[in-house]
Design a protein around this motif. Structure first.
Motif, PDB file in Angstrom:
ATOM      1  N   MET A 126       0.789  -1.377   0.043  1.00  0.00           N
ATOM      2  CA  MET A 126      -0.005  -0.065  -0.153  1.00  0.00           C
ATOM      3  C   MET A 126       0.900   1.142  -0.017  1.00  0.00           C
ATOM      4  N   CYS A 127       0.519   2.282   0.800  1.00  0.00           N
ATOM      5  CA  CYS A 127       1.418   3.424   0.925  1.00  0.00           C
ATOM      6  C   CYS A 127       1.352   4.120  -0.164  1.00  0.00           C
ATOM      7  N   GLY A 128       1.764   5.593  -0.042  1.00  0.00           N
ATOM      8  CA  GLY A 128       1.472   6.570  -1.138  1.00  0.00           C
ATOM      9  C   GLY A 128       2.747   7.260  -1.166  1.00  0.00           C
ATOM     10  N   ILE A 129       3.445   7.417  -2.552  1.00  0.00           N
ATOM     11  CA  ILE A 129       4.500   8.051  -2.732  1.00  0.00           C
ATOM     12  C   ILE A 129       4.115   9.198  -3.942  1.00  0.00           C
ATOM     13  N   VAL A 130       5.040  10.420  -3.498  1.00  0.00           N
ATOM     14  CA  VAL A 130       5.204  11.566  -4.362  1.00  0.00           C
ATOM     15  C   VAL A 130       6.620  11.819  -4.301  1.00  0.00           C
ATOM     16  N   GLY A 131       6.933  12.645  -5.428  1.00  0.00           N
ATOM     17  CA  GLY A 131       8.232  13.287  -5.617  1.00  0.00           C
ATOM     18  C   GLY A 131       8.060  14.632  -6.389  1.00  0.00           C
ATOM     19  N   ILE A 132       8.709  15.603  -5.874  1.00  0.00           N
ATOM     20  CA  ILE A 132       8.504  16.874  -6.641  1.00  0.00           C
ATOM     21  C   ILE A 132       9.871  17.319  -6.963  1.00  0.00           C
ATOM     22  N   LEU A 133      10.347  17.793  -8.305  1.00  0.00           N
ATOM     23  CA  LEU A 133      11.541  18.228  -8.988  1.00  0.00           C
ATOM     24  C   LEU A 133      10.914  19.582  -9.522  1.00  0.00           C
ATOM     25  N   GLY A 134      11.293  20.781  -8.373  1.00  0.00           N
ATOM     26  CA  GLY A 134      10.335  21.837  -8.732  1.00  0.00           C
ATOM     27  C   GLY A 134      11.233  22.992  -8.909  1.00  0.00           C
ATOM     28  N   ARG A 135      10.764  24.262  -8.597  1.00  0.00           N
ATOM     29  CA  ARG A 135      11.241  25.642  -8.748  1.00  0.00           C
ATOM     30  C   ARG A 135      11.355  26.223  -7.519  1.00  0.00           C
ATOM     31  N   GLU A 136      10.174  25.789  -6.596  1.00  0.00           N
ATOM     32  CA  GLU A 136      10.138  26.362  -5.328  1.00  0.00           C
ATOM     33  C   GLU A 136      10.262  25.498  -4.253  1.00  0.00           C
ATOM     34  N   PRO A 137      10.484  25.890  -2.935  1.00  0.00           N
ATOM     35  CA  PRO A 137      10.626  25.043  -1.611  1.00  0.00           C
ATOM     36  C   PRO A 137       9.357  23.948  -1.944  1.00  0.00           C
ATOM     37  N   VAL A 138       9.729  22.701  -1.925  1.00  0.00           N
ATOM     38  CA  VAL A 138       9.033  21.575  -1.969  1.00  0.00           C
ATOM     39  C   VAL A 138       8.643  20.819  -0.690  1.00  0.00           C
ATOM     40  N   ALA A 139       9.001  21.117   0.573  1.00  0.00           N
ATOM     41  CA  ALA A 139       8.457  20.290   1.872  1.00  0.00           C
ATOM     42  C   ALA A 139       7.080  20.317   2.143  1.00  0.00           C
ATOM     43  N   MET A 140       6.518  21.480   2.122  1.00  0.00           N
ATOM     44  CA  MET A 140       5.166  21.942   2.355  1.00  0.00           C
ATOM     45  C   MET A 140       4.235  21.260   1.239  1.00  0.00           C
ATOM     46  N   ARG A 141       5.048  21.609  -0.124  1.00  0.00           N
ATOM     47  CA  ARG A 141       3.929  20.877  -1.183  1.00  0.00           C
ATOM     48  C   ARG A 141       3.968  19.338  -1.344  1.00  0.00           C
ATOM     49  N   LEU A 142       5.030  18.520  -0.686  1.00  0.00           N
ATOM     50  CA  LEU A 142       5.183  17.485  -0.595  1.00  0.00           C
ATOM     51  C   LEU A 142       4.026  17.055   0.479  1.00  0.00           C
ATOM     52  N   VAL A 143       3.622  17.536   1.623  1.00  0.00           N
ATOM     53  CA  VAL A 143       2.783  17.358   2.467  1.00  0.00           C
ATOM     54  C   VAL A 143       1.578  17.496   1.729  1.00  0.00           C
ATOM     55  N   GLU A 144       1.162  18.500   1.210  1.00  0.00           N
ATOM     56  CA  GLU A 144      -0.047  18.822   0.383  1.00  0.00           C
ATOM     57  C   GLU A 144      -0.310  17.617  -0.361  1.00  0.00           C
ATOM     58  N   SER A 145       0.577  17.113  -1.072  1.00  0.00           N
ATOM     59  CA  SER A 145       0.109  15.579  -1.571  1.00  0.00           C
ATOM     60  C   SER A 145      -0.009  14.547  -0.845  1.00  0.00           C
ATOM     61  N   LEU A 146       0.613  14.491   0.170  1.00  0.00           N
ATOM     62  CA  LEU A 146       0.591  13.434   1.164  1.00  0.00           C
ATOM     63  C   LEU A 146      -0.736  13.166   1.590  1.00  0.00           C
ATOM     64  N   LYS A 147      -1.429  14.577   1.764  1.00  0.00           N
ATOM     65  CA  LYS A 147      -2.726  14.733   2.571  1.00  0.00           C
ATOM     66  C   LYS A 147      -3.513  13.800   1.524  1.00  0.00           C
ATOM     67  N   ARG A 148      -3.395  13.904   0.528  1.00  0.00           N
ATOM     68  CA  ARG A 148      -4.242  13.276  -0.564  1.00  0.00           C
ATOM     69  C   ARG A 148      -4.027  11.891  -0.737  1.00  0.00           C
ATOM     70  N   LEU A 149      -2.818  11.470  -0.258  1.00  0.00           N
ATOM     71  CA  LEU A 149      -2.590   9.865  -0.508  1.00  0.00           C
ATOM     72  C   LEU A 149      -2.641   9.389   1.028  1.00  0.00           C
ATOM     73  N   GLU A 150      -3.196  10.084   2.071  1.00  0.00           N
ATOM     74  CA  GLU A 150      -3.390   9.133   3.302  1.00  0.00           C
ATOM     75  C   GLU A 150      -4.373   8.271   3.211  1.00  0.00           C
ATOM     76  N   TYR A 151      -5.249   8.086   2.135  1.00  0.00           N
ATOM     77  CA  TYR A 151      -6.088   7.022   2.190  1.00  0.00           C
ATOM     78  C   TYR A 151      -5.364   5.749   1.780  1.00  0.00           C
ATOM     79  N   ARG A 152      -4.157   5.747   1.308  1.00  0.00           N
ATOM     80  CA  ARG A 152      -3.455   4.766   1.053  1.00  0.00           C
ATOM     81  C   ARG A 152      -2.611   4.220   2.298  1.00  0.00           C
ATOM     82  N   GLY A 153      -2.670   4.737   3.516  1.00  0.00           N
ATOM     83  CA  GLY A 153      -2.086   4.529   4.636  1.00  0.00           C
ATOM     84  C   GLY A 153      -1.556   5.480   5.579  1.00  0.00           C
ATOM     85  N   TYR A 154      -1.788   5.311   6.960  1.00  0.00           N
ATOM     86  CA  TYR A 154      -1.355   6.614   7.807  1.00  0.00           C
ATOM     87  C   TYR A 154      -0.502   5.899   9.004  1.00  0.00           C
TER      88      TYR A 154
END
Ligand code: F6R
Length: 607
Positions: free
Chosen positions: A1-29
């Motif tokens: 299970m689990c949700g994964i995300v990766g961002i190769l971006g232009r602005e700081p990514v840490a909180m953007r990763l969290v934003e994605s993980l919120k939407r992936l919490e259905y896969r495990g918490y």
């Protein structure tokens, strides 16, 4: 299970990763974590438990990196501790993983022989070490990943970053889903499109066996044979999918109350109310010539399949076998070439259901999928999709997806019955007219919520609960018990009412509440006899029936919950509502985590 995300971006990514993980919490918490390249060095922040624990930790950090990976975990190898939380780091490599590496103990032994002692109990960390060893032996990141992938057995989706590589992220999938997101001068990886929805609606779905190399400027995909391939960029509507509680205390409550609407939307796909006809997409086989149908699914979707069996056999005279996907996939069931199989899945990512689908295809069958997520792997691998229009289901306990699955299966059964000449056009119109009443009848059923909540509080004091039903209501007894146990943690068991005296009646005493699901249909009297049997042994009965059933036998029950009278064909969609409400209100009363019950995840992408 689990949700994964990766961002190769232009602005700081840490909180953007969290934003994605919120939407992936259905896969495990069970835990969550991110890893970024902070001033060229790998920096990791992890926390056991829900995502909010990670957010608290991140608030204490000042992370400016524009490249990072994130993970939300459903524990497979190793308990749900911080040490086992992803990302895992070995030397220059940080990795997040969804799936199970089956030959992990063999690989771990090899690492130990090479002098590497893993810090965690996970299979994922082993992969990080193997890649790092390849790097220390002079391989490039691409070579290292490709070499290690060759050695892995099992299912995986990975996102990997490397110290010293500010403009490279590698993704790979086999079995578990992975999508590439295309932003403006940035690229992403995610377990699904919804995870990437805050940042892009342009998505490329990777195929099984693919490896992808991302830079900020673009991407390159190698297929299973390591040939360069072009996979299309698709526009998804995931960004428009609103994920909030809409004023309800829990997603589950919101989703229960959405049922009149989503049942209506699903019916609009398959029923022509003006003509009184069912219209389903063209089928890949001749329905009139079918000699049997195999249905496979897991959990609640399996119970929907059991209801479908009653409809298809009674109405369409088509023999149906319904199987739990995790059993079916290894049972080596003989299936005739050119025949039809049906799989049912809300998420469209359930590993066992997907494996069952692939088995059916390998036997030369055509596959129809009843699925809620149209971009899912199961949807993409099926010959025909019968989509449920339930919208995103966030509560881990399935509610609206179940009733929408029933609507689709009912429409399918009517279509099959017509194609086989088992029912007349008039009967088809009668059934369509009956289904047309569903949204109104569901609203009326929901009006009894306060009473159901009081009964639920009584049930919440029990240690064990029995659910009984006969005929098409037997699968509802199973579903009622599953719903109750998964969110209240109270043991509940569903039984065919007639089977009771073959064993389970021994359990009955005054401490055991028995929920009897019994509309006033042709089996009502039989079920009432079974109810009398348990009543005579002291059980407290909760009878769920219609007005007629209540006036005839309600007095025998400790509590009676009434459901509007309806054509028996549509009763499963109505009787699903009180069993959902009973479970919901018992869990609220007990104070459990209704939307994210312990040990569970919304999407079960491991077997
Ligand atoms: C129970 C529940 C599970 C799912 C099962 C299949 O409330 O939600 O039993 O029904 O895990 O999931 P899908 O439908 O996504 O294949």
């Amino acid at each position: 299970m689990c949700g994964i995300v990766g961002i190769l971006g232009r602005e700081p990514v840490a909180m953007r990763l969290v934003e994605s993980l919120k939407r992936l919490e259905y896969r495990g918490y069970d835990s969550a974590g991110v890893a970024v390249l902070e001033h060229g060095r790998l920096k990791r922040v992890r926390a056991a438990g829900k995502l909010r624990n990670l957010v608290e930790r991140l608030a204490r950090e000042e992370l400016t990196s524009t490249i990072g990976i994130g993970h939300t975990r459903w524990a497979t190898h190793g308990g749900p501790s911080e040490a086992n939380a992803h990302p895992h780091i070995a030397g220059r490599v940080a990795i997040v993983h969804n799936g199970i590496i089956e030959n992990f103990s063999e690989l771990r032994d090899e690492l130990r022989r090479r002098g590497v002692e893993p810090e965690s109990d996970t299979d994922t960390e082993i992969v990080a070490h193997l890649i790092n060893l390849e790097l220390t032996e002079g391989g490039t990141p691409k070579e290292a990943v490709l070499n290690v992938l060759e050695r892995l057995h099992g299912a995986f989706a990975f996102a990997i970053i490397f110290e010293g590589e500010e403009n490279l992220m590698i993704g790979a999938r086999r079995g578990s889903p992975l999508a590439v997101g295309h932003g403006e001068g940035e690229m992403m990886l995610g377990s699904d499109a919804i995870a990437l929805a805050p940042f892009t609606s342009r998505i490329t779905y990777l195929e099984d066996g693919d490896v992808v190399f991302l830079t900020r400027e673009g991407f390159e995909i190698l297929d299973e044979e390591r040939r360069h391939v072009i996979r299309p960029i698709q526009f998804t509507q995931a960004a428009s999918l609103l994920v909030d509680k809409g004023g309800y205390r829990h997603f589950m409550a919101k989703e229960i109350h959405e049922q009149p609407d989503v049942i209506g939307h699903t019916m609009a796909e398959y029923l022509d109310f003006a003509e009184g006809r069912v219209r389903i997409p063209d089928m890949p086989v001749d329905l009139a010539a079918l000699d049997r149908l195999t249905i496979t699914a897991c959990g609640t979707a399996f119970y929907a399949g059991l209801v479908g069996k009653y409809w298809l056999e009674q109405l369409a005279r088509l023999p149906v076998e319904v199987d739990i996907a995790s059993e079916f996939r290894y049972r080596e069931a003989p299936l005739s070439e050119g025949g039809l199989s049906l799989v049912i899945s809300q998420s469209g990512e359930t590993a066992d259901t997907l494996a069952a689908l692939r088995y059916c295809k390998s036997m030369g069958q055509k596959v129809v999928a009843v699925v809620n997520v149209p971009e899912s792997t199961i949807a993409r691998e099926s010959d025909v999709i019968l989509r449920t229009m339930a919208g995103p289901e966030i509560g881990v306990a399935s509610t609206k997806a179940f009733t929408c699955q029933l609507v689709v299966l009912a429409a399918f059964a009517i279509a099959v019955a017509r194609a086989r000449g088992a029912i007349s056009a008039e009967r088809e119109t009668e059934l369509v007219r009956a289904m047309q009443q569903l949204p109104r009848l569901v609203v009326k059923t929901l009006e009894h919520e306060n009473q159901v909540a009081e009964v639920a509080q009584e049930l919440a004091r029990a240690q064990d609960i029995l659910y009984l039903g006969r005929g098409i209501n037997f699968p509802l007894a199973l579903e009622g018990a599953l719903k109750f146990k998964e969110i209240s943690y109270i043991h509940a068991e569903g039984y065919a009412a007639g089977e009771l005296k073959h064993g389970p009646i021994a359990l009955i005493d005054e401490h055991m509440p028995v929920v009897v699901i019994a509309p006033r249909d042709r089996l009502f009297d039989k079920t009432v006899s079974n109810m009398e049997e348990v009543r005579a042994r002291g059980a407290r009965i909760v009878l769920i029936t219609d007005e007629e059933g209540a006036s005839e036998h309600g007095a025998k029950a400790f509590e009676t919950i009434t459901v509007p009278a309806a054509e028996p064909f549509i009763s499963p969609m109505l009787y699903a509502i009180p069993v959902q409400l009973l479970a919901y209100h018992a869990a609220v009363f007990l104070g459990t985590d209704v939307d994210q019950p312990r040990n569970l995840a919304k999407s079960v992408t491991v077997e």
